[in-house]
Design an enzyme around this catalytic site. Structure first.
Site, mmCIF file in Angstrom:
data_model
loop_
_atom_site.group_PDB
_atom_site.id
_atom_site.type_symbol
_atom_site.label_atom_id
_atom_site.label_comp_id
_atom_site.label_asym_id
_atom_site.label_seq_id
_atom_site.Cartn_x
_atom_site.Cartn_y
_atom_site.Cartn_z
ATOM 1 N N LYS A 112 11.082 -14.479 -17.685
ATOM 2 C CA LYS A 112 9.685 -14.835 -18.317
ATOM 3 C C LYS A 112 9.564 -14.066 -19.676
ATOM 4 C CE LYS A 112 7.555 -16.507 -14.218
ATOM 5 N NZ LYS A 112 8.240 -16.666 -12.966
HETATM 6 C C1 LIG Z 1 8.899 -17.500 -12.286
HETATM 7 C C2 LIG Z 1 10.075 -17.417 -11.783
HETATM 8 C C3 LIG Z 1 10.794 -18.576 -10.993
HETATM 9 C C4 LIG Z 1 10.093 -19.983 -11.162
HETATM 10 O O1 LIG Z 1 9.799 -20.313 -12.467
HETATM 11 P P1 LIG Z 1 8.958 -21.616 -12.623
HETATM 12 O O2 LIG Z 1 8.853 -21.749 -14.137
HETATM 13 O O3 LIG Z 1 7.543 -21.237 -12.174
HETATM 14 O O4 LIG Z 1 9.477 -22.904 -11.990
HETATM 15 C C5 LIG Z 1 11.977 -18.533 -10.675
HETATM 16 N N1 LIG Z 1 12.724 -17.181 -10.284
HETATM 17 C C6 LIG Z 1 11.934 -16.067 -10.837
HETATM 18 C C7 LIG Z 1 12.644 -14.943 -11.018
HETATM 19 C C8 LIG Z 1 10.780 -16.221 -11.521
HETATM 20 O O5 LIG Z 1 10.082 -15.165 -12.096
#
Ligand SMILES: *Cc1c(COP(=O)(O)O)cnc(C)c1O
Length: 466
Positions: A112
């Site tokens: 993110k």
């Molecule tokens: C947010 C997250 C996901 C999922 O991603 P999406 O975009 O919500 O499908 C998978 N792995 C980790 C470590 C995350 O932080």
């Protein structure tokens, strides 16, 4: 570039407006009116460029005239200088035609950061121009919160309120949020699960008076800029593996469908993609959908991959909109069926024609995949990545096409699961080694909209001048 709502009843917006708005006023999500196209030559020309250069090039068409190319190029440079790996998003080879895309070298150790480091700078730039403040309200199952807080801390034009399900995020995840003590950062633990948090945030967006009064903005992946920034690494990775002259497949650990939807956007822009593999944990609404056509809520279980513990995927609506030829009426009908009857069905023949495959990885398989990876490749992976690896192996159609699994978090972010699978306690990187000694600040609130709204309103500085 204009942006339109998946529900068809909200006005189209510019890039600037869409970044500051988040959810559309009709309850839908904003998507670009058209997909900018990258020709084979355009894609080939990305080879050898830095991550920040590729980001500036691939994303510029989405900005319209909101930011000049030179200014935006400076922003991508700054955003990605906070990453600890020179390549920003390095690729590791696991075996013949098998790769891991390491998305966890940013400040909070999850993918993110890639989008949020850029979004923080976009807020500064766009709000500085308008001399305005925003109140950011977000729900997190763990990783979005810390990445958003890290991107917004200390920014004068922004107050950030992050709701997380109390007791349901890992200690590392919680501490990465609650130990940020800047006065514009507010952590709220909700007595409920992630869907309760997400529902509270949605309700605040749908309360239009409240939203306008506090100038509420979203950092969840309902914000188009989040998805947009994630398109870049599908390009950089594919190009380093021979695109556009060779198609690539991606396996994506999925929760809110933001990351994999960014892969779909890259495909729509012209990137040759063979398969996009939706990998879920046992909260498998997405996997069930792609295999049966039925999208149905089924409760949420806690798993060792908590960032994917969701019941309803917020970004999925963007994909449905395209699946049904951008017919907002169909989307509206399906979303009201989801609210009223708990689910809806899609037409399988339409689904079968697209590039998606999907599968589920249960708890036991997650742990055994972590263990197996250490044995086979001497690589420690986090539980989310393990879900991607397992489902990628299950769903892969063609061994001759490179398969890239997105490694979405650093193993040290989920030490308990990694240790129980391997006996090894993964160490936090240097900038976080004292995380467990830092002071925490956190407010616990009931799962009650009015209480949460009042709490935020009393603290948001939106009405005082910048
Ligand atoms: C947010 C997250 C996901 C999922 O991603 P999406 O975009 O919500 O499908 C998978 N792995 C980790 C470590 C995350 O932080």
């Amino acid at each position: 570039m204009r942006y339109i709502s998946t529900r068809g009843d909200a006005p189209s917006l510019s890039f600037e407006e869409v970044v500051l708005t988040g959810l559309a006023r009709d309850g839908g999500l904003y998507v670009p009116e058209t997909w900018p196209q990258m020709s084979k030559e355009d894609i080939r020309a990305l080879a050898g460029k830095s991550y920040a250069e590729v980001a500036a090039e691939v994303l510029q068409p989405f900005l319209g005239d909101a930011i000049s190319p030179a200014e935006f190029r400076a922003m991508t440079e700054k955003a990605y200088s906070s990453f600890s790996h020179e390549a920003v998003v390095p690729l590791t080879q696991l075996g013949p035609n098998e790769f891991l895309m390491e998305l966890y070298h940013g400040p909070t150790l999850a993918f993110k950061d890639v989008a949020l480091q850029l979004l923080g700078l976009l807020y500064d730039h766009l709000l500085g121009k308008q001399k305005k403040r925003v109140t950011i309200v977000g729900a997190t199952s763990g990783d979005t919160g810390s990445a958003a807080i890290e991107a917004c801390r200390g920014r004068d034009a922004v107050d950030i309120f992050i709701l997380h399900p109390a007791g349901r995020v890992s200690d590392v995840q919680r501490r990465q949020m609650t130990t940020v003590l800047d006065s514009n950062v507010h952590n709220i633990g909700i007595d409920g699960d992630f869907d309760d948090c997400q529902a509270l945030v949605k309700a605040m967006f749908n309360d239009l008076d409240y939203r306008d009064e506090l100038n509420v903005s979203a950092v969840n992946s309902i914000n188009w800029a989040r998805v947009m920034a994630q398109i870049v690494y599908f390009f950089t990775t594919a190009v380093s593996l021979g695109a556009p002259d060779r198609p690539i497949s991606f396996s994506v650990p999925s929760g809110n469908f933001g990351d994999i939807y960014a892969g779909y956007c890259a495909y729509k822009m012209g990137l040759p993609v063979d398969q996009l593999i939706v990998a879920t944990n046992k909260n498998d609404i997405l996997s069930r959908f792609f295999n049966t056509g039925e999208y149905r809520k089924d409760g949420v279980d806690q798993t060792v991959s908590p960032s994917m513990d969701i019941q309803v995927s917020s970004n999925f609506e963007r994909f449905l909109f395209d699946l049904y030829g951008r017919d907002a009426d169909v989307v509206k009908t399906m979303m009201s069926q989801l609210d009223e009857d708990g689910g809806f069905s899609a037409n399988m023949s339409q689904l079968n024609q697209n590039i998606f495959s999907a599968g589920m990885c249960n708890e036991e398989e997650t742990l055994s995949t972590i263990k197996g990876m250490l044995a086979a490749s001497n690589k420690l992976v986090d539980p989310h990545t393990a879900v991607g690896l397992k489902v990628g192996a299950d769903c892969r159609r063609n061994n001759k096409i490179p398969l890239v699994t997105l490694s979405t978090a650093h193993p040290a972010k989920f030490p308990a699961a990694v240790e129980s699978a391997t006996g090894i306690h993964p160490e936090l990187p240097e900038h976080l080694v004292d995380l467990f000694e830092r002071e925490e600040r956190l407010t616990l609130l009931p799962n009650d909209l009015a209480t949460v709204q009042t709490y935020i309103k009393e603290r948001a500085r939106v009405l005082s001048s910048v």
